[in-house]
Design an enzyme around this catalytic site. Structure first.
Site, PDB file in Angstrom:
ATOM      1  N   VAL A   1       0.816  -1.218   0.000  1.00  0.00           N
ATOM      2  CA  VAL A   1       0.000   0.000   0.000  1.00  0.00           C
ATOM      3  C   VAL A   1       0.850   1.269   0.000  1.00  0.00           C
ATOM      4  CG1 VAL A   1      -1.968  -1.095   1.126  1.00  0.00           C
ATOM      5  CG2 VAL A   1      -0.178  -0.061   2.530  1.00  0.00           C
TER       6      VAL A   1
ATOM      7  N   HIS B   1      13.818 -24.712  12.352  1.00  0.00           N
ATOM      8  CA  HIS B   1      13.033 -25.507  13.297  1.00  0.00           C
ATOM      9  C   HIS B   1      12.281 -24.631  14.283  1.00  0.00           C
ATOM     10  CE1 HIS B   1      14.887 -29.396  12.242  1.00  0.00           C
ATOM     11  NE2 HIS B   1      15.972 -28.683  12.016  1.00  0.00           N
TER      12      HIS B   1
ATOM     13  N   PHE C   1      29.779 -26.644  27.413  1.00  0.00           N
ATOM     14  CA  PHE C   1      30.770 -27.620  26.967  1.00  0.00           C
ATOM     15  C   PHE C   1      31.992 -27.469  27.865  1.00  0.00           C
ATOM     16  CE2 PHE C   1      28.143 -26.258  23.486  1.00  0.00           C
ATOM     17  CZ  PHE C   1      27.837 -27.422  22.797  1.00  0.00           C
TER      18      PHE C   1
ATOM     19  N   HIS D   1      17.837 -11.218  17.954  1.00  0.00           N
ATOM     20  CA  HIS D   1      16.801 -10.643  17.095  1.00  0.00           C
ATOM     21  C   HIS D   1      16.029 -11.794  16.461  1.00  0.00           C
ATOM     22  CE1 HIS D   1      19.206  -6.663  16.811  1.00  0.00           C
ATOM     23  NE2 HIS D   1      18.249  -6.578  17.721  1.00  0.00           N
TER      24      HIS D   1
ATOM     25  N   GLU E   1      27.608 -10.682  11.592  1.00  0.00           N
ATOM     26  CA  GLU E   1      26.397 -10.561  10.781  1.00  0.00           C
ATOM     27  C   GLU E   1      26.554 -11.573   9.649  1.00  0.00           C
ATOM     28  OE1 GLU E   1      23.725  -8.772  11.191  1.00  0.00           O
ATOM     29  OE2 GLU E   1      24.229  -7.179  12.601  1.00  0.00           O
TER      30      GLU E   1
END
EC number: 3.4.17.-
Length: 420
Positions: free
Chosen positions: A71, A123, A162, A180, A381
């Site tokens: 829109v 998942h 671990f 995020h 990133e």
């Protein structure tokens, strides 16, 4: 078998009720000077257009990616033309990509009825948690699952530890992912990394020697509520799901909520903003759980946060252009890691401090870690550079995870050799 059938039903039900993005497009806009950045900032701050920034206006050599609802296509195009701003369309129909992603998830659910976890697929949260359980059960001498807190919506937050022993507070490395919610490649890479560590231990001298000296704590889903919401309602949700008194808008940006120049540049005090910093530092219980755990432990030497997208490897600071005291060493480590990552498939990463490499970002996890004495603090990133953006196909999960592992291992080897 039953849990796989159950999750499959959840996926199917969630897909039917999710937000739709028919005809929505992603624009890539090239800015050439400060005036154009200012104009573009005005555009994205126009609330009535309901734009979503995927890559923020920041530097002249970094394109800006903006999701434009169908829109708003005409007014946005008119504005860009009137201001002489060049743009291209990188995603023609967002819903088409989402439909492909949904089909892949449903197809994978059918395959996984055999009981095997497919690391080349995305998942639901409970499937990731189940796989964490499986790893801890299969390798009890090396791995334990630790609950570090609960989310706003009362979901558990689990970390995989671990360790080869030697005390509760050995030098440690923290690996964070999924802060995020919409950055699915980060959660997928993290759970793949968990399996990689246990598979390569005692086979790969590098990870074996790392674990002789340090423990590794891996949080594959740092924002569970948000992650669930991306699969049940809005695939592009970024924030937490906490309630903001006096506002209809939900959540805060959990990577602007840390006590590191809180509420500074690169954040917003508007609860409806995707970079809303929250009411106060650590207001988000997901952030506070990590902060409390790390501070109670007291001996973390490295903090790595996995995000997407853009193919960047960054270090402090995000809240100031001032150089971090250890900037030279951090830059060397990051460049070595980026080189190792690129050695597999040629994927190129840009390296530098957050503030000048992308944009100012106050209240981030990595800056908090560094300001609290964790010298080796880095942000990845992951793939890609914008062709798919946050909707990276599942076919790229394993290639992304494999190359990222080489970068992670390079950093962890440096930490192993430079304990302080």
């Amino acid at each position: 078998m039953k849990w796989l059938l159950f999750f499959g039903a959840l996926i199917g039900a969630g897909i039917c009720g999710r937000d739709k993005f028919f005809g929505d497009q992603v624009f890539r806009i090239n800015v050439r000077n400060g005036d154009e950045i200012r104009k573009l900032t005005e555009l994205v701050n126009s609330d009535h257009l309901k734009l979503s920034v995927w890559k923020s206006p920041s530097t002249f050599d970094r394109p800006v990616d903006i999701l434009v609802p169908s829109v708003s296509l005409l007014p946005v195009k008119s504005f860009l033309k009137s201001q002489g701003l060049d743009y291209s369309v990188t995603i023609e129909d967002l819903q088409a990509l989402l439909d492909n992603e949904d089909e892949e998830m449903q197809h994978n659910e059918g395959i996984e009825r055999s009981g095997d976890f497919n690391y080349g697929a995305y998942h639901p949260l409970e499937a990731i948690y189940h796989e964490m359980d499986s790893i801890a059960t299969d390798f009890p001498e090396l791995v334990s699952r630790v609950k570090i807190g609960e989310t706003f919506e009362k979901r558990p937050m689990y970390v995989l530890k671990f360790s080869t022993g030697g005390g509760k507070k050995r030098p440690a490395i923290w690996l964070n992912a999924g802060i995020h919610a919409r950055e699915w490649i980060s959660q997928a890479t993290a759970i793949w990394t968990a399996r990689k560590i246990v598979t390569d231990y005692k086979k790969d001298p590098a990870i074996t020697s790392i674990l002789k000296k340090v423990d590794i704590f891996l949080l594959p889903v740092a924002n569970p509520d948000g992650y669930v919401y991306t699969q049940s309602q809005n695939r592009l949700w970024r924030k937490t799901r906490s309630r903001n008194p006096g506002s209809r808008c939900v959540g805060a940006d959990p990577n602007r909520n840390w006590n590191a120049s809180f509420a500074g540049e690169g954040t917003s005090d508007n609860p409806c903003s995707e970079v809303y910093h929250g009411s106060h530092p650590n207001s988000e219980v997901e952030v506070k759980s990590v902060v409390d755990f790390i501070q109670k432990h007291g001996n973390f030497k490295c903090f790595i946060d996995l995000h997407s997208y853009s193919q960047l490897l960054m270090y402090p600071y995000g809240y100031t252009v001032k150089k971090a005291p250890d900037a030279e060493e951090l830059d060397d480590v990051a460049r070595n890691a980026a080189q190792a990552l690129a050695s597999l498939s040629g994927t190129k990463y840009r390296v530098g401090p957050t503030c000048t490499t992308v944009y100012p970002a106050s209240g981030s996890s990595v800056d908090w870690a560094y300001d609290n004495g964790i010298k080796y603090a880095f942000t990845f990133e992951l793939r890609d550079t914008g062709y798919y953006g946050f909707l990276l196909p599942a076919s790229q999960i394993i290639p992304t995870a494999e190359e990222t592992w080489l970068g992670l291992k390079t950093i962890m080897e440096h930490v192993r050799d430079h304990l302080y």
